[in-house]
Design a protein around this motif. Structure first.
Motif, PDB file in Angstrom:
ATOM      1  N   ASN A  32      25.835  57.184  46.975  1.00 38.60           N
ATOM      2  CA  ASN A  32      26.269  55.447  47.198  1.00 38.60           C
ATOM      3  C   ASN A  32      27.082  55.334  47.852  1.00 38.60           C
ATOM      4  O   ASN A  32      26.853  54.688  49.133  1.00 38.60           O
ATOM      5  N   MET A  33      28.442  55.976  48.087  1.00 42.26           N
ATOM      6  CA  MET A  33      29.707  55.700  48.749  1.00 42.26           C
ATOM      7  C   MET A  33      29.347  55.753  50.188  1.00 42.26           C
ATOM      8  O   MET A  33      29.612  55.656  50.963  1.00 42.26           O
ATOM      9  N   VAL A  34      28.490  57.075  50.046  1.00 42.25           N
ATOM     10  CA  VAL A  34      28.537  58.046  51.730  1.00 42.25           C
ATOM     11  C   VAL A  34      26.826  57.028  52.102  1.00 42.25           C
ATOM     12  O   VAL A  34      27.462  57.165  53.643  1.00 42.25           O
ATOM     13  N   CYS A  35      26.081  56.621  51.773  1.00 40.08           N
ATOM     14  CA  CYS A  35      25.031  55.848  51.636  1.00 40.08           C
ATOM     15  C   CYS A  35      25.965  54.262  52.759  1.00 40.08           C
ATOM     16  O   CYS A  35      25.141  54.195  53.122  1.00 40.08           O
ATOM     17  N   ARG A  36      27.180  53.543  52.682  1.00 41.23           N
ATOM     18  CA  ARG A  36      27.848  52.556  52.408  1.00 41.23           C
ATOM     19  C   ARG A  36      28.498  52.801  53.323  1.00 41.23           C
ATOM     20  O   ARG A  36      29.719  53.451  53.544  1.00 41.23           O
ATOM     21  N   SER A  37      28.108  51.369  54.364  1.00 43.59           N
ATOM     22  CA  SER A  37      29.833  51.191  55.732  1.00 43.59           C
ATOM     23  C   SER A  37      30.917  51.000  54.809  1.00 43.59           C
ATOM     24  O   SER A  37      32.156  51.522  54.748  1.00 43.59           O
ATOM     25  N   ASP A  38      30.574  50.081  53.867  1.00 43.43           N
ATOM     26  CA  ASP A  38      32.137  49.334  52.913  1.00 43.43           C
ATOM     27  C   ASP A  38      31.850  50.644  51.602  1.00 43.43           C
ATOM     28  O   ASP A  38      31.633  50.611  50.966  1.00 43.43           O
ATOM     29  N   ARG A  39      32.638  51.068  51.693  1.00 41.14           N
ATOM     30  CA  ARG A  39      32.542  52.809  50.175  1.00 41.14           C
ATOM     31  C   ARG A  39      33.033  52.034  49.123  1.00 41.14           C
ATOM     32  O   ARG A  39      32.488  52.719  48.054  1.00 41.14           O
ATOM     33  N   ALA A  40      33.628  51.248  49.050  1.00 35.79           N
ATOM     34  CA  ALA A  40      34.233  51.284  47.795  1.00 35.79           C
ATOM     35  C   ALA A  40      33.840  50.458  47.024  1.00 35.79           C
ATOM     36  O   ALA A  40      33.019  49.338  47.470  1.00 35.79           O
ATOM     37  N   ILE A  41      33.047  50.620  45.789  1.00 35.56           N
ATOM     38  CA  ILE A  41      32.533  49.506  44.554  1.00 35.56           C
ATOM     39  C   ILE A  41      33.298  48.966  44.097  1.00 35.56           C
ATOM     40  O   ILE A  41      33.910  49.609  42.764  1.00 35.56           O
ATOM     41  N   HIS A  42      32.169  47.742  43.509  1.00 36.90           N
ATOM     42  CA  HIS A  42      33.589  47.052  42.999  1.00 36.90           C
ATOM     43  C   HIS A  42      32.525  46.657  41.548  1.00 36.90           C
ATOM     44  O   HIS A  42      31.800  46.170  42.015  1.00 36.90           O
ATOM     45  N   GLN A  43      32.976  46.564  40.530  1.00 35.63           N
ATOM     46  CA  GLN A  43      32.078  45.693  38.688  1.00 35.63           C
ATOM     47  C   GLN A  43      33.178  45.373  38.406  1.00 35.63           C
ATOM     48  O   GLN A  43      33.887  45.780  37.060  1.00 35.63           O
ATOM     49  N   ASN A  44      32.968  43.764  37.703  1.00 35.18           N
ATOM     50  CA  ASN A  44      33.442  43.143  37.421  1.00 35.18           C
ATOM     51  C   ASN A  44      32.359  42.841  35.558  1.00 35.18           C
ATOM     52  O   ASN A  44      31.280  41.998  35.711  1.00 35.18           O
ATOM     53  N   LEU A  45      33.565  43.860  34.699  1.00 34.12           N
ATOM     54  CA  LEU A  45      32.073  43.143  33.285  1.00 34.12           C
ATOM     55  C   LEU A  45      32.364  41.606  32.791  1.00 34.12           C
ATOM     56  O   LEU A  45      31.475  41.308  32.640  1.00 34.12           O
ATOM     57  N   PHE A  46      33.607  41.376  32.405  1.00 32.92           N
ATOM     58  CA  PHE A  46      33.890  40.415  31.644  1.00 32.92           C
ATOM     59  C   PHE A  46      34.893  40.108  32.248  1.00 32.92           C
ATOM     60  O   PHE A  46      36.075  40.424  32.393  1.00 32.92           O
ATOM     61  N   SER A  47      35.637  38.228  31.539  1.00 28.56           N
ATOM     62  CA  SER A  47      36.652  38.041  31.345  1.00 28.56           C
ATOM     63  C   SER A  47      37.515  39.079  30.495  1.00 28.56           C
ATOM     64  O   SER A  47      37.256  38.631  29.386  1.00 28.56           O
ATOM     65  N   TRP A  48      38.990  39.371  30.313  1.00 29.63           N
ATOM     66  CA  TRP A  48      39.424  40.138  29.401  1.00 29.63           C
ATOM     67  C   TRP A  48      40.632  39.836  29.450  1.00 29.63           C
ATOM     68  O   TRP A  48      40.737  39.061  27.446  1.00 29.63           O
ATOM     69  N   VAL A  49      41.685  38.884  30.065  1.00 34.71           N
ATOM     70  CA  VAL A  49      42.821  38.328  29.158  1.00 34.71           C
ATOM     71  C   VAL A  49      43.195  37.033  30.216  1.00 34.71           C
ATOM     72  O   VAL A  49      43.524  37.251  30.653  1.00 34.71           O
ATOM     73  N   PRO A  50      42.169  36.044  29.744  1.00 29.97           N
ATOM     74  CA  PRO A  50      42.536  34.649  30.700  1.00 29.97           C
ATOM     75  C   PRO A  50      43.230  33.617  28.989  1.00 29.97           C
ATOM     76  O   PRO A  50      42.782  33.055  28.755  1.00 29.97           O
ATOM     77  N   VAL A  51      44.992  34.269  29.673  1.00 27.20           N
ATOM     78  CA  VAL A  51      46.177  33.373  28.736  1.00 27.20           C
ATOM     79  C   VAL A  51      46.451  33.079  30.050  1.00 27.20           C
ATOM     80  O   VAL A  51      47.410  33.427  30.774  1.00 27.20           O
ATOM     81  N   GLY A  52      46.767  31.783  29.874  1.00 25.04           N
ATOM     82  CA  GLY A  52      48.022  31.536  31.261  1.00 25.04           C
ATOM     83  C   GLY A  52      47.912  31.509  32.623  1.00 25.04           C
ATOM     84  O   GLY A  52      46.392  31.616  33.046  1.00 25.04           O
ATOM     85  N   GLY A  53      48.458  31.967  32.876  1.00 26.82           N
ATOM     86  CA  GLY A  53      48.981  32.692  34.472  1.00 26.82           C
ATOM     87  C   GLY A  53      48.315  34.030  34.633  1.00 26.82           C
ATOM     88  O   GLY A  53      47.939  34.792  35.036  1.00 26.82           O
ATOM     89  N   LEU A  54      48.680  34.604  33.069  1.00 23.66           N
ATOM     90  CA  LEU A  54      47.887  36.388  33.416  1.00 23.66           C
ATOM     91  C   LEU A  54      46.562  35.631  33.224  1.00 23.66           C
ATOM     92  O   LEU A  54      46.018  35.759  32.067  1.00 23.66           O
ATOM     93  N   GLN A  55      45.279  36.717  34.743  1.00 23.92           N
ATOM     94  CA  GLN A  55      44.499  36.138  34.525  1.00 23.92           C
ATOM     95  C   GLN A  55      43.493  37.767  34.640  1.00 23.92           C
ATOM     96  O   GLN A  55      43.935  38.293  35.802  1.00 23.92           O
ATOM     97  N   VAL A  56      42.998  38.951  33.986  1.00 24.04           N
ATOM     98  CA  VAL A  56      42.667  39.953  34.031  1.00 24.04           C
ATOM     99  C   VAL A  56      41.150  40.235  33.752  1.00 24.04           C
ATOM    100  O   VAL A  56      41.069  40.060  32.862  1.00 24.04           O
ATOM    101  N   ASP A  57      40.302  40.753  34.819  1.00 20.68           N
ATOM    102  CA  ASP A  57      39.013  41.361  34.271  1.00 20.68           C
ATOM    103  C   ASP A  57      39.128  42.241  33.598  1.00 20.68           C
ATOM    104  O   ASP A  57      39.858  43.626  34.708  1.00 20.68           O
ATOM    105  N   PHE A  58      38.444  42.959  33.205  1.00 19.46           N
ATOM    106  CA  PHE A  58      37.346  43.971  33.004  1.00 19.46           C
ATOM    107  C   PHE A  58      37.169  44.533  33.618  1.00 19.46           C
ATOM    108  O   PHE A  58      36.074  44.773  33.889  1.00 19.46           O
TER     109      PHE A  58
END
Length: 626
Positions: free
Chosen positions: A51-77
């Motif tokens: 799939n990456m070879v066939c894409r111009s933008d090779r990087a693949i990103h996937q956000n599964l869920f909001s993991w650590v939503p605590v004040g200023g620390l916002q981390v997605d899984f």
């Protein structure tokens, strides 16, 4: 397919979960499920690559869920599969799958084989999470998961005191590095307000040089522990107490490469901190020589290969410390090393399997005629690791030597000379391993009946040998891997004061000298079945791992123990003492007051009379004074 990136990690994780929770009910088919989970994850990796070879933008990103939503620390899984992480994912799942298949035969008679495969799956899942997470917190979870799984695998035969001790040693020493990585993350959040790769790298140019250097050095501490670099390398020798497939998995495709991944992934931070880069280079150069020297004195075949791993990872760390000039070469050597080192370890397992679990090479000899497939595959891995053209190690190691020689100022000759010397010593000790194991007179016990391993073990060895032969050429010729990694590690135009072919010729000559010296020492004279007692001071030091354990004990453990005892004494005498003193004072006052409570009415009446008299006297005195 991008929506199924999570399957890369979920499949081996599910395999581990089923095998651990299923218990004895899964004993009959647990090994098959473990192999299927690893192979399925490899299939997902291949699909992602396509799939990456066939894409111009090779990087693949996937956000599964909001993991650590605590004040200023916002981390997605979130997961990120780019040019760098897919290299690791395919190596981990590909070589890991072959090791799973090999383990079917190697662990066939072990009553806990199902539990072993559960741990292997857990190891793969943790390592995959480490390399596909899109933030440092996700990486850290995988980092800790790898540490846990390695503890379980090294101590798999926990009934043996040596295995249990080795597992604890690996776990404790890796915790030292984990503290370094955790502190680096704290600094990142304090200064950048985020732990995502993209956020940290974009904010890094605005940070002070001191902050960047501190982050780089703390991450290097983590890499030293996980990748067994000086001074946190001692655990890797003891890790040989685990089953041989564990050694192949830890030393080839997974745990020891995590530190290299961390440094290369964090290249934007290291590029902004020359001091941290210099520290990385020093650690790599020192370690590659350290491991090579120790490998010359090891008679245990697995410990000799463990010393080799320490040295070869040192080459990768050295290359990573060279910045854009070496990042791609570090990954190139990591990939080729995954093939030939896994093959060497599986080959050693086949030898040990054939020799009734004997691991001392002085009790081998002449095995090439009894184990022809093992001899051929192990021999190709040997030629690859010492850098004989056109095998894989020639391309990757020569590239690192060239990059080291091209470093600016006086560093070039020093680093290049260290890398070149390491190549010669590698040729010496690996030739020693070959001669003592497969050549010469038979030195094994009378009850040994060496025989070739079953097909389920030899076929993975054959496939790894093929990779040892061709992987370097496929990835290096034409700069294939360099161009593939450019979006992640940057572009660098190489400039050599000395032509590349001259460096290659010199390296081949140095390797030839190492082979010749080893042949003179071990191929032209009988090998005694016991190590000689009268040896040089350097040999004694190498046998004792250059006093790595003694150094850690004297410099870290004993002073640490004294500090701990002093803190305990302060706690006992200071904190607890003050609390106990206050309690004693209250107790004494209570005892005194209790004496006034006699229970006799006449005593209380007398007390009231005395009190009233005192009050009256006080009032009278005040009036007279006025």
């Amino acid at each position: 397919m991008t929506d199924f990136t999570w399957l890369l990690v979920a499949l081996p994780a599910a395999g581990a979960l089923i095998l651990l929770l299923g218990g004895r009910h899964t004993d009959r088919w647990g090994h098959l499920l473990g192999c299927a989970a690893a192979l399925a994850s490899f299939g997902v990796g291949l699909a992602l690559l396509a799939n990456m070879v066939c894409r111009s933008d090779r990087a693949i990103h996937q956000n599964l869920f909001s993991w650590v939503p605590v004040g200023g620390l916002q981390v997605d899984f979130g997961l990120q599969v780019d040019q760098l992480s897919i290299c690791f994912a395919l190596l981990i799942t590909g070589v890991g799958s072959l090791i799973h298949i090999y383990s079917i035969g190697y662990m066939a008679d072990d009553p806990d084989r199902r539990r072993f495969f559960a741990y292997l799956n857990l190891f793969l899942a943790a390592m995959l999470l480490l390399v596909v997470a899109d933030n440092y917190l996700g990486l850290y979870v995988g980092w800790e998961g790898v540490g846990l799984a390695s503890y379980l695998l090294i101590g798999f035969w926990y009934q043996r005191p040596s295995a249990a001790t080795a597992a604890k040693k690996a776990f404790v020493m890796n915790r030292v590095g984990d503290v370094g990585l955790a502190l680096a993350m704290f600094l990142m959040f304090a200064n950048f307000g985020t732990l995502s790769f993209a956020g940290v790298f974009s904010a890094a140019p605005g940070a002070g040089r001191g902050v960047l250097t501190a982050i780089g050095l703390l991450m290097l501490l983590g890499a030293c522990a996980k990748s067994a670099q000086v001074p946190l390398q001692a655990w890797l020798f003891d890790a040989m107490e685990g089953p041989t497939p564990v050694s192949a998995l830890i030393h080839a495709a997974t745990m020891v490469t995590a530190g290299v991944y961390l440094i290369v992934r964090s290249n934007p931070l290291y590029d902004l901190s020359p001091d941290a880069q210099l520290a990385v280079v020093i650690v790599g150069a020192a370690t590659l020589l350290f491991g090579a020297i120790v490998g010359c004195a090891k008679d245990d075949i697995k410990r000799a290969l463990a010393a080799s791993t320490i040295s070869q990872i040192g080459y990768m760390v050295l290359a990573a410390g060279l910045g854009p000039a070496g990042y791609a070469f570090a990954i190139l050597h990591l990939l080729t090393h995954g093939f030939f080192k896994a093959g060497l370890f599986l080959g050693s397992g086949a030898v040990i399997h054939a020799m009734n679990d004997e691991q001392d090479m002085r009790r081998y000899g002449g095995l090439r005629t009894f184990l022809p497939v093992t001899f051929a595959t192990f021999g190709l891995g040997y030629l690859a690791i010492i850098g004989v053209p056109p095998l894989a190690g020639f391309f990757s190691k020569d590239a690192i030597i060239e990059a080291a020689l091209g470093a600016g100022g006086i560093r070039g000759p020093i680093l290049g000379g260290a890398a070149m010397l390491g190549a010669g010593i590698t040729a010496f000790y690996m030739t020693r391993v070959m001669l003592m194991t497969f050549f010469g007179e038979k030195r094994w016990a009378a009850d040994a009946h060496p025989h070739e391993a079953p097909a389920v073990m030899t076929w993975p060895m054959i496939l790894l040998a093929v990779g040892s032969v061709f992987s370097g050429g496929l990835l290096a010729v034409g700069g294939t891997l360099q161009h593939w990694l450019e979006p992640v590690v940057g572009v660098h135009e190489a400039s050599h004061a000395v032509p590349a072919w001259v460096i290659s010729v010199v390296a081949i000559i140095v390797v030839g000298v190492g082979i010749a010296v080893a042949y003179w020492a071990f191929g032209t004279r009988p090998v005694p079945d016991a190590a000689p007692e009268k040896v040089s001071v350097l040999t004694v030091a190498a046998r004792r791992d250059l006093y790595g354990d003694a150094f850690n004990e004297e410099v870290f453990m004993r002073p640490g123990g004294q500090v701990t005892r002093a803190l305990v004494e302060i706690d006992n005498q200071g904190v607890d003492g003050s609390v106990n003193a206050l309690a004693a004072l209250v107790s004494r006052i209570s005892d005194g007051l209790r004496g006034l409570q006699t229970g006799f009415a006449r005593s209380y009446a007398l007390s009231m009379l005395v009190g009233a008299a005192l009050v009256a006297a006080a009032i009278l005195a005040v009036q007279l004074w006025a």
